[in-house]
Enzyme design. Sequence first.
Site, short mmCIF file in Angstrom:
data_model
loop_
_atom_site.label_atom_id
_atom_site.label_comp_id
_atom_site.label_asym_id
_atom_site.label_seq_id
_atom_site.Cartn_x
_atom_site.Cartn_y
_atom_site.Cartn_z
N ASP A 42 3.70 -1.80 8.97
CA ASP A 42 2.34 -2.07 9.01
C ASP A 42 1.56 -0.19 8.75
O ASP A 42 2.56 0.73 9.01
CB ASP A 42 1.45 -2.04 10.17
CG ASP A 42 0.02 -2.26 10.48
OD1 ASP A 42 -0.77 -3.08 10.32
OD2 ASP A 42 -0.64 -1.42 9.14
N ASP A 58 4.41 0.86 3.46
CA ASP A 58 3.33 -0.08 2.32
C ASP A 58 3.60 -0.78 2.18
O ASP A 58 4.87 -0.57 1.51
CB ASP A 58 2.73 1.65 1.60
CG ASP A 58 1.70 1.19 0.94
OD1 ASP A 58 1.29 0.51 0.81
OD2 ASP A 58 1.91 2.32 0.47
N VAL A 59 3.29 -1.85 2.17
CA VAL A 59 3.51 -2.80 1.18
C VAL A 59 3.59 -3.29 0.12
O VAL A 59 3.49 -4.28 -0.63
CB VAL A 59 2.24 -4.10 2.82
CG1 VAL A 59 0.91 -4.77 1.45
CG2 VAL A 59 3.66 -5.46 2.39
N TYR A 151 -10.13 -11.56 -4.43
CA TYR A 151 -9.98 -11.57 -2.63
C TYR A 151 -9.80 -12.82 -3.12
O TYR A 151 -8.87 -13.57 -3.23
CB TYR A 151 -11.01 -11.58 -1.78
CG TYR A 151 -10.33 -11.93 -0.84
CD1 TYR A 151 -9.84 -11.82 0.30
CD2 TYR A 151 -11.37 -12.54 0.35
CE1 TYR A 151 -9.17 -11.20 0.91
CE2 TYR A 151 -10.35 -13.05 1.40
CZ TYR A 151 -10.00 -12.26 1.42
OH TYR A 151 -9.25 -12.91 3.19
N LYS A 155 -5.87 -14.39 -3.10
CA LYS A 155 -6.00 -15.66 -2.36
C LYS A 155 -5.30 -16.61 -2.84
O LYS A 155 -4.56 -17.70 -2.46
CB LYS A 155 -6.35 -15.58 -1.20
CG LYS A 155 -6.62 -14.33 -0.03
CD LYS A 155 -5.82 -14.24 0.61
CE LYS A 155 -5.59 -13.12 1.28
NZ LYS A 155 -5.07 -12.87 2.07
N THR A 186 -11.83 -10.79 13.68
CA THR A 186 -11.17 -9.84 14.00
C THR A 186 -11.21 -8.21 13.52
O THR A 186 -12.49 -8.05 12.75
CB THR A 186 -9.74 -10.10 12.60
OG1 THR A 186 -10.31 -9.34 11.80
CG2 THR A 186 -8.84 -11.19 12.76
N1 LIG Z 1 -10.64 -12.26 9.49
C1 LIG Z 1 -10.67 -12.58 8.48
O1 LIG Z 1 -11.55 -13.34 8.88
C2 LIG Z 1 -9.90 -13.38 7.47
C3 LIG Z 1 -9.84 -14.87 7.07
C4 LIG Z 1 -9.55 -15.53 6.11
C5 LIG Z 1 -7.54 -14.45 5.75
N2 LIG Z 1 -7.49 -13.44 6.70
C6 LIG Z 1 -6.44 -12.80 5.68
O2 LIG Z 1 -5.25 -12.15 6.98
C7 LIG Z 1 -5.11 -11.01 6.53
C8 LIG Z 1 -5.75 -10.09 8.25
O3 LIG Z 1 -6.05 -9.92 7.93
P1 LIG Z 1 -6.75 -9.48 9.48
O4 LIG Z 1 -8.23 -10.05 9.29
O5 LIG Z 1 -5.95 -9.34 10.69
O6 LIG Z 1 -6.78 -8.13 9.41
P2 LIG Z 1 -6.75 -6.46 10.17
O7 LIG Z 1 -7.84 -5.76 9.22
O8 LIG Z 1 -7.40 -6.74 11.59
O9 LIG Z 1 -5.31 -6.85 10.01
C9 LIG Z 1 -4.39 -5.96 8.57
C10 LIG Z 1 -3.25 -5.02 9.38
O10 LIG Z 1 -3.07 -4.61 7.62
C11 LIG Z 1 -2.78 -3.10 7.80
N3 LIG Z 1 -2.25 -3.03 6.67
C12 LIG Z 1 -3.74 -2.44 5.22
N4 LIG Z 1 -3.11 -1.87 4.22
C13 LIG Z 1 -1.94 -2.41 4.35
C14 LIG Z 1 -0.31 -1.68 4.06
N5 LIG Z 1 -0.75 -1.53 2.39
N6 LIG Z 1 0.44 -1.71 3.82
C15 LIG Z 1 0.88 -1.99 5.45
N7 LIG Z 1 -0.54 -2.83 5.92
C16 LIG Z 1 -1.43 -2.92 5.45
C17 LIG Z 1 -3.78 -3.32 8.36
O11 LIG Z 1 -3.55 -1.05 8.82
C18 LIG Z 1 -3.53 -3.56 9.63
O12 LIG Z 1 -2.93 -3.58 10.26
C19 LIG Z 1 -4.97 -10.77 5.57
O13 LIG Z 1 -4.10 -10.90 4.33
C20 LIG Z 1 -6.56 -11.04 5.23
O14 LIG Z 1 -7.13 -11.46 3.95
C21 LIG Z 1 -8.87 -12.80 7.20
#
Ligand SMILES: NC(=O)c1ccc[n+]([C@@H]2O[C@H](COP(=O)([O-])OP(=O)(O)OC[C@H]3O[C@@H](n4cnc5c(N)ncnc54)[C@H](O)[C@@H]3O)[C@@H](O)[C@H]2O)c1
Length: 244
Positions: A42, A58-59, A151, A155, A186
């Site tokens: 992360d 960095d992904v 987005y 996805k 989250t």
């Molecule tokens: N929260 C929601 O409602 C929701 C709904 C549907 C899908 N999602 C998907 O779930 C996944 C996780 O989301 P979340 O809600 O847990 O978000 P979050 O922001 O809590 O966690 C995301 C993590 O990704 C890390 N990150 C961001 N950019 C990065 C990079 N370039 N390299 C490495 N790490 C990086 C951040 O530091 C963070 O720890 C995402 O793909 C999001 O699109 C979330």
Amino acid sequence: MSTNQLLEAHGKAALIFGAASGIGAAAAEAYASAGGQVMSADLAPQTPSSRVAPIECDVTDEASVGAAFAACVQQFGRIDAVVHSVGVPSVGPLASLSLADWRRVMDINLTSAFLVARAAWPHLKASGGAAVFVASTSGRNGGATATGPTYAASKGGMINLTRYLAREWAADGIRVNAVAPGPVMTPLMASVDPERRAAYAKALLTGRLIEAEELGAAIAFLLSDHARSITGAVLNQSGGLVLD
Ligand SMILES: NC(=O)c1ccc[n+]([C@@H]2O[C@H](COP(=O)([O-])OP(=O)(O)OC[C@H]3O[C@@H](n4cnc5c(N)ncnc54)[C@H](O)[C@@H]3O)[C@@H](O)[C@H]2O)c1
């Protein structure tokens, strides 16, 4: 049988991209609770608990993703499970979106999935392992202006990448699945204003925002041997927002 016994990750190792927060953190905790070893790759250095080892990554960066795989192998000697849980929303409407922002969000959400998948393949082939990509209902129903066109497109791309890889990697004994959550409580969701959050919850048949732990448990299940007949699936974890 307890959940931990059911998930059975003893002696296995997982590399989870985005495990410093939210859904990735919950998946890391679920995998660790099932007895597995876990590394979080992360941008943020924190981990959900001391049971999860951190590697800064960095992904969107090919070398950084490669270094995360190397660090995981160095620490645990194997990789049985790979999870991609990194994503950011974009903004709508489309006419107001710059090319730079389209490319930024595509890089973080989708090109990163290609980089992770390509680096994962030899390790998962060696272990007969599994991968899970965190997609979204936006990738299934077209999304909405609030999270924007990039987005939804990223996805949707991730869902079809999952299906493609399930076919291509079947001969290598690798399973590939996705989860498609609706709105999950989250840190990403905490930044949304309370009125909109309440509207999101009301739109679900279950009437409440989804908890990250629900996703963590589903991901750990999909990675476990109990899901050995499940590949190419997109788990609809949307609280009834989308009906299959
Ligand atoms: N929260 C929601 O409602 C929701 C709904 C549907 C899908 N999602 C998907 O779930 C996944 C996780 O989301 P979340 O809600 O847990 O978000 P979050 O922001 O809590 O966690 C995301 C993590 O990704 C890390 N990150 C961001 N950019 C990065 C990079 N370039 N390299 C490495 N790490 C990086 C951040 O530091 C963070 O720890 C995402 O793909 C999001 O699109 C979330």
